[in-house]
Enzyme design. Sequence first.
Site, short mmCIF file in Angstrom:
data_model
loop_
_atom_site.label_atom_id
_atom_site.label_comp_id
_atom_site.label_asym_id
_atom_site.label_seq_id
_atom_site.Cartn_x
_atom_site.Cartn_y
_atom_site.Cartn_z
CB CYS A 74 113.05 4.45 64.60
SG CYS A 74 113.34 3.55 66.14
CB CYS A 117 111.60 -8.85 61.71
SG CYS A 117 111.80 -10.64 61.47
N GLY A 266 122.92 9.69 72.66
CA GLY A 266 122.31 8.53 72.02
C GLY A 266 120.88 8.74 71.60
CD GLU A 1269 92.79 -19.69 62.46
OE1 GLU A 1269 92.39 -18.57 62.79
OE2 GLU A 1269 92.03 -20.61 62.14
#
Length: 1357
Positions: A74, A117, A266, A1269
């Site tokens: 990103c 992820c 960078g 939960e």
Amino acid sequence: MSATSELIFFVNGRKVIEKNADPEEVLLSFLRRKVGLTGTKYGCGGGGCGACTVMVSRYDRIREKVLHYTVNACLQPIVTLHGVAVVTVEGIGSTKTKLHPVQERIAKAHGSQCGYCTPGMVMSMYTLLRNKPQPNMEDIREALGGNLCRCTGYRPIIDGFKTFCGSEQSGCCQNGGSGGKCCMKNGISHKEENDICEELYQLDDFLPLDPSQDLIFPPELMIMEKKPGGSPLCFQGERVRLVAPVELNHLLQLKAEQPEAPLVVGNTTIGPKVLLKGVHHPLVIYAGRVSELSTLTWGKTGLSIGAACTLSTLKEELERATGEIEEGRSKGYLALLQTLQCLAGKQIRNMATVGGNILSANPKYDLSSVLAALDCTLHVISEGGSRSILLNEELFTDFGRTSLKPDEVLLSIDIPYTKPWEFVGVFRQAQRRELAFSIVNAGMKVFIKEGTNLVESINIFYGGLGPTLVRARRTCQQLVGQSWDENLLSEACRLLEEDVEVSPSVHGGKAEYRKTLILSFFFKFYMQMVLELTEKNVLASDLPLEYLSALKPFKNQVPQGHQSFQLVPEAQSSYDLVGRPMEHQSALQQATGEAKYYDDLPPVQGELFVFMVTSTRAHAKIIKIDPSEALKMPGVVTFLSAADVPETNQRLWKNNPEKLFADEEVCCVGQIIGAVVAESREKARTAAPKVQVTYQDLQPVFFTIQDAIKHKSFFEPKRKVERGDVDKAFGNVDHILEDEFQMGGQEHFYMETQGVIAVPKGENGEMDLFVATQHAALTQEVVALTLGIDTNKITCHVKRLGGGFGGKVMKIATFSAITAVAAHKTGKAVRCSLDRGDDMLITSGRHPFLGKYKVGYNKDGTVVVADITFYSNGGCTLEESLFVMEKALLHMDNAYKIPNLRGRGLVCKTYLPSYTAFRGFGGPQGLMIIENILHEVAVRCGLTPEKVREINMYRAEESYTPYKQLFCPRDMVCCWTECLERAGYQERLQAIQLFNSFNRWKKRGISAVPMKFGVGFSKPFFNQGAALVNIYKDGSVLVSHGGTEMGQGINTKALQIVSRILKVPLSSIFIKEMCTGNVPNASPSAASFGIDAMGMAVKDACEKLMRRLQPVMKRSPDNSWEQWIVEAYCQRISLSATGFFMGGDTLMEWEKGEGQPYCYFTFGACCSEVEIDCLTGDHKNIRSDIVMDVGKSLNPALDIGQVEGGFVQGVGLYTIEELQFSPEGVLMTRGPSQYKIPALCDIPAELNVHLLANAENPKAIYLSKGVGEPPVFFGGTIFFAIKSAIAAARRERELGDSFCLNSPATAEKIRMACQDQFTQTEVDRCTPSTVIENSWMTGSNQHYDQQRHTLAIVKTA
């Protein structure tokens, strides 16, 4: 010098040639949109989460080798990738060809839940293996340090990856077995019971790691890089031009001609400003190809490192060199290494440069204070010549500004050796130990006159105290010539307080805490120096032994632990998968990047993008909305506002409407006013700020619960639950306590941000929505009402979510409706994908709570009566806040039979975005408040909190809640007893008391809590489920149900149920998606009730089908499943069946204060131990043991994963996750740089989870219980353990055990609660007499005189 605009690099072995590449395009968008590789995910856009991790390989001409390293896609501009090879998760393996062992092991070890992820985790581990095929556990910890996960709790990810180490390296066996054999590998159980298992997966089936199968570095790139010279690159985009010189003279010429053009290498500082804050630079100079900036040489005075060398390069070189350099000369390098180990994640360190870190001039960056203390020198150069600058406070003129001239370039940094009598200390404190900017950092160096303890010179630098680096100049001057002793300490503290100022309005707040850290850090350095000088025999150490632990920083460890569950009965068929630890049905696809989320779907031809325009005022009248400037921008198609809504400009929810577009008045910052529709998301994002909104501010404006109480600003109705005679009972108790407890809110931080794709079908107003929602039926209804068409013409498709946690129930319906309006107006498909910052700004999260209580108790710890008033911050609209408050009230008793108990609940109306559903839905707040009450009662009775909990616990077989719901607490008591036994609570409590008596500045605490948690919806109409099961002629089965898969494994459990009933293998069963066209009117996937409802519905449908097939099966018992299905088809037997489940009649009659709001209760207990640093407020989670009642588990692997993930989310809630708002009501924590969820370093070093054996629940599918939960509340044990540790510190200072500690227990709150001489505000506190009186250097423990050992023993300790 000529320049080329042809960009050449490789992606997954394929050559990419881009002509006229856009300098603004980053690798992430290039991979996802142009190459179609969607496995690399967008998580934050700022390099803070690791979801976009890829491997970059380049040939290093100097070292003559190929380097492999991870980067955040990103932040990586594609134009900086000339001559490199990129490998994504798709490039290392797939389910269609061959899996890579990394992909297989994370999947089979249950390390992928929502899976969003997972590709980033895979690529971090893959890159590590490319560099080190046999890593150790520290290598894995470092490699994953830049990757966040919100679902799993990290432990199963580590479990999968540590198999690459071997059992000796991984330490996976903790049963003390000999011979180096791992208990899991050899099938050994730690439990004596034959039906208890600890093996969640089989190691024997794993693919071996074969490095020869990895993609080779393209020879073409190696040849290209070996060629001498090289041409500069130049790329021109629509708005930005980038030039990449290869010669230093060319670089200097460019800077002379364009001094305002930033240098990037960078892109880790410039990138986030451009991508997240809209900063625009017409010209950018890329300096990464200039070899002179990347040199690294050792000379007589030390290391000279090029400004463009990465932080990883510096770290690796120092690690190598410190093993070879004599100790006396390497102290500065060791200190620098200590800093680098905590600096950012691996991906950022691979990208960020040393020079960029310094010249960013951000005082939160740790390097500057260390390098300044070491007396480093900067070499700068320009066309006009070169000069050397000492790196000190004078280099930094303001935040983000230095004294370098605009045309000057930083060439290199000299980092000198330390001298034999120089000593260095570095310190930092952040919200978490890794992957976080420091709150305060410090670098200190002292030069002692040889053979003495006299100070010849001293450097003390601090970062984080203001806009620039701060040097304690006067302090340093005054300390020269003094002896390093207690007088110096007291004088230094006095001088530092006068010398170093911290403004009350310092950026980020925490002014008093920062002041305390100034002194705490110096005190640590003082003690460090005392030891050093004692070792050199120039100082007779009076340093008490119990002080020494303060000098040892917490070591981050990878989580280990045991998990146990009850095996299925031996009589159960091996083909019956219910009750077995099956891996998540999409785990392999998630690990290979093949799993598709809404934003991974390919674009529809002519697709447009929508970007929200939000309010910048908290309470104001809208005078005018002017989109004219935005509409003039290229690529902008239209602007949407309330006037464009065809029918209803509101989202209705239980008679509480909320507007889609604010049209007359705004009531919070972040409220949607309009939306820009454009041809690309970048164009929409750029145009949105151009929409001009004119406001007239209104009053009042307030944001907190306390201010709402003052303004009597509450939503209706209020709620109350009462048992016994509360008012009368207060007259019959030994003691009465009145106090309050406050809990902060929490951001969902699901890894996948909210979004939707709306695709108009072109006839009859039909529209398809591909949407990330937990409640597709609500989204469907809201869109239909907005467009003014029937619901049956709107079809919602939900394949999977990248996390939800309650945050994708309500607000996503608003985004969907706005996107549908855009599609309706333009006639084209429209995509909405929120940026992380906007997602956090608009959607809000968990409700902050305040509990005011009056409690009556007896001296034996029995709580007789409690009167609690709960206040929640609901935000500007009611939304789900009333139901959240109800849940809190219904859990206010937790596990305790308090005979006289009253709870009142008020939802405060403030001018913040409306808080919404979050995992636990009010339960974690209500439970936490009652547990705090019992903790305070225990303190005042002189008992352990666990003793008071036991005294007040429900025990009767037939027990009743305050609202008169019957339940049996037997399993709750079993969980409690087993948890304390497994945790070794009593023995560890004694060990902790001993530890605390021998350690002044480090303290430990332990806490155990039981839990009773209601499962299901208190509104009975939600307790239903529906499913559709189709069998095709080839025997394959297609299942549709009303639940949303978001990582909890609802689809996997549904497949297990279908397989059991139909007796077919999982390979023959498929669940495509949740679709409102298949299953209408579905309830939200929430309240831990998803599989209870959908599992029963699927079971019902399958049983219908089996009843139809029974005659066919009986006639031909030897036939196969496929033959039976063909025969049934030929006999015209329906092979499609709907299933339905109608749950129990849950109902709460609030007028009476009684009812049956829950289908059943689940139970559990958790015990946690922590250690705190009293001088900084840092803490380490040492161990947690959980025993959880899930009934008869449908899938132990998934249930244990839910327990661990919920627990870790609770750890964040109660300790480190902190929402911060500006005085104007603007959310300041809008991304991972400011808002910290638990990272790998926050997980307890030992995390054990055990599912309660012999537990059954006749009210749910196959005797199971919901589990999503409840475990969140177990994170509260960390909070109470911290509170106990603080109390131990305060007792030592005779301050008493009772003190205020609200949640979350951040480092700031921990430090300031450990009151001592450093937290006082009087200037005269540091006089020598006060020093002695306050026992700064005097042993405070009774054992002190017995502990005076030789220095050798001290050093060993």
